[in-house]
Design a protein around this motif. Structure first.
Motif: not given
Ligand SMILES: [Zn+2]
Length: 281
Positions: A1-26
């Motif tokens: 089984m592949e290390s989750p570290v490798i799986t997670i890094r691979k997924a992040a390379a092409t990840a779509k970033i969702n932006i959530h605006k919270l309160r104030g300037n956060l």
């Protein structure tokens, strides 16, 4: 089984970033490893956690506002919160973290439960402002309180409270809707996770915005649910161990069955969580 570290890094390379605006300037950027909290303003952007991949995170940051990134806080040493340290430092971010974050990043670190050995990080990726006790920062019109948890998910976890916005980034002491990982290789502790969960509940009120290390933005009732899940599963597995069941017998007993459909769908499934809890009771 592949290390989750490798799986997670691979997924992040092409990840779509969702932006959530919270309160104030956060805001929160979701999609590159752990959640990234962003505080914008005249003093430059402050980030809580660095994510993994540069390109999608940089584009998301640019879409929020024009100021450069001046500050980065690591909630703990794990790669999915610190892989981005190097590039963020290279564009001018000063990095703050618990001193144990710097300690673990500075040396070769084996995480057996991930089947992965991390080489020492480059000097330019290391935090330079190190804390061991509570610290208050004033930035962008906000008061930030940094608070070490003590041994919990690792021995390097800190929370960051944004006082005016009534928001708190609770690091990987909350995986909202998921079983958490507990990193025994670098000082994590099941009882410490439960203590951290209690502290999080005590620190929140009904209006508090809770920013977990992983999972969707949450609230106090989800902190309570998460704590109750940890306590209930600790009880079940402690009693199996007391009866003399071996690790494999305890896993075969499926003590997390009632919880798996709600909590077992991410990196840590019911069997893996049973192993983690068994090691801590
Ligand atoms: Zn972590």
């Amino acid at each position: 089984m592949e290390s989750p570290v490798i799986t997670i890094r691979k997924a992040a390379a092409t990840a779509k970033i969702n932006i959530h605006k919270l309160r104030g300037n956060l805001s929160v950027l979701e999609g590159s490893g752990g959640n990234i909290t962003v505080l914008t303003g005249r003093d430059g952007k402050l980030l809580v956690d660095a994510g993994i991949s540069r390109q999608p995170v940089e584009a998301a940051l640019a879409s929020l506002s024009e100021e450069p990134v001046t500050h980065l806080i690591n909630t703990h040493w794990h790669f999915d919160h610190t892989d981005g340290n190097e590039w963020l430092h290279s564009i001018g971010a000063e990095i703050t973290a618990h001193e144990n974050t710097c300690k673990h990043l500075s040396v070769t670190t084996r995480v057996e439960d991930w089947d992965f050995t991390f080489p020492p990080a480059k000097a330019s990726a290391l935090p330079t402002k190190l804390i061991t006790t509570d610290e208050t920062l004033h930035l962008n019109g906000s008061t930030l309180v940094l608070k070490p948890y003590g041994p919990s998910h690792t021995d390097s976890d800190i929370s960051i409270q944004f006082q005016e916005a009534n928001a708190i980034a609770v690091a990987d002491t909350l995986w909202n809707g998921h079983y958490p990982f507990i990193d025994y290789s670098t000082g994590g502790s099941l009882d410490g996770m439960i203590r951290a969960a209690e502290a999080n509940v005590a620190n929140a009120n009904d209006e508090t915005i809770v920013i977990p290390g992983h999972g969707p933005i949450g609230n106090k009732s989800q902190l309570i649910e998460f704590r109750d899940m940890l306590v209930a599963i600790r009880e079940k597995i402690a009693s199996l161990k007391k009866q003399g069941k071996s690790l494999n017998e305890a896993v075969a007993d499926k003590p997390t069955t009632d919880y798996d459909s709600k909590w077992g769908g991410f990196v840590v499934n019911g069997d893996f969580f049973t192993r983690l809890v068994y090691a801590g009771v």
